[in-house]
Design an enzyme around this catalytic site. Sequence first.
Site, mmCIF file in Angstrom:
data_model
loop_
_atom_site.group_PDB
_atom_site.id
_atom_site.type_symbol
_atom_site.label_atom_id
_atom_site.label_comp_id
_atom_site.label_asym_id
_atom_site.label_seq_id
_atom_site.Cartn_x
_atom_site.Cartn_y
_atom_site.Cartn_z
ATOM 1 N N GLY A 86 0.835 -1.201 0.000
ATOM 2 C CA GLY A 86 0.000 0.000 0.000
ATOM 3 C C GLY A 86 0.865 1.243 0.000
ATOM 4 C CG LEU A 87 2.318 2.960 3.074
ATOM 5 C CD1 LEU A 87 3.682 2.736 3.675
ATOM 6 C CD2 LEU A 87 1.577 4.023 3.827
ATOM 7 C CB CYS A 88 1.036 3.645 -3.807
ATOM 8 S SG CYS A 88 0.000 2.208 -3.806
ATOM 9 N N GLY A 89 -1.038 6.212 -2.129
ATOM 10 C CA GLY A 89 -2.129 7.141 -2.387
ATOM 11 C C GLY A 89 -3.387 6.440 -2.862
#
Lengths: 297, 134
Positions: A86-89
């Site tokens: 994750g952590l990709c907007g």
Amino acid sequence: MPNTRDIRRRIKSIKNTAQITKAMQMVAASKMRKAQQLALAGRPYARLMNTTLASCKKGAGQHSHPLLETRPVKKVGILLISTDKGLCGGLNTNLLREAGNCDAATSKFVTVGRKGKAFLARMKRDLVADFEMKEIPTLTYTRKISQFMVDSFLKGEIDQIDVLYTDYISTISQKPTRRQLVPILELKSLQVGVGGSHEETSGKEDEEAEVHGEAEFEPDAGAVLSALLPHYIHFQVYQCYLEAKASEHSARMVAMKNATDNAKQIIKDLTLEYNKVRQAGITNELLEITTAQMAMG
Amino acid sequence: MPLRLEIVTPEAKTFSEDVDQVVLPGVEGEFGVLPGHEMLFTQITPGELVVIQKDGKHYLAVGEGFVEVGPNHVSVLTDMAIKADDINEVDAENARKRAEEALSQKMTSEESASVQAALQRSLAQLHVKRRRHS
């Protein structure tokens, strides 16, 4: 009024967060450059392949191939290329919204990337296969995926192959895109092809093919088609994979940059707050001392 | 009338210039293309591609691929295209040895196909490079 120690502690913890997001931003940035390069390098090939196939199909005239045949569509095989982490907007959110919109009864999914797999499992969709995500995709690896799709198409398990991936437009812009791969139908729309509006040569060559009509094939139309078509599909899947990868790293880079910037802003605000509290304390103390002195004097 | 030659690999656009003539390693033997050729689609095998321009001949090592010939353009889609001057003979020779070694081991048909292709590619490079010298 909050005491200074609490504020100091908060500043420290946010500094740590900022450090982490900064590091992730750097990592994503370097991966992004590589992935973008790969994706952009593949585009001329994909484009030329589209034009070649378009005129080839026209030139082949009556000659058909299983991959060109349309059947009544009962099941659509969808290849969903998401990300592992994750952590990709909003990248996965946007992509999976598209996936969620697909008709559950007629869709069969093949996934690359854990996020897509988890989403489909949660939504209780028909998930037939899951492939591991590779950091640097090779044509040999993605060929396994596309071969699997093509095989199930030829066996009649699915009647159409779509790819759902995030098209890379620029570092700050990526678009979830769904493209029909098989049967290879609308070559006009294919020509617009990978990467949206990157048309250059297709129009001209298209007319040329028109003028000269029937083309020659060597050794013969069947052989050329049956070599070109699978290769075309393998390569398209590979290119989609590259685009998805480039999008992922770009989105992550931007998301992490925003996080770092936000953290820095908060640190700035908190430092101001901290200094205010500290000065208020000092002023208070001074007041107390002067009052005491005055009382004694 | 110029003949536009485009050679594109998945990694890059290797060649895009006007040429006088081009000789390609087709599946059914070498063939040359001059401007005004009939529409033709064919496959090529790993081998030597010769570009003839006003300033002389240029040699390229190419891998497997497809060719589209039109009256004034030739589009080559291939998995490898290296200009003769850029071929590193030592590297190619090493790659050939590695591939031959790999072939002697047991493997699945898919692996063996990819190694075979790699071997063909390095052989093509060597072929082009050595012929230039002799």
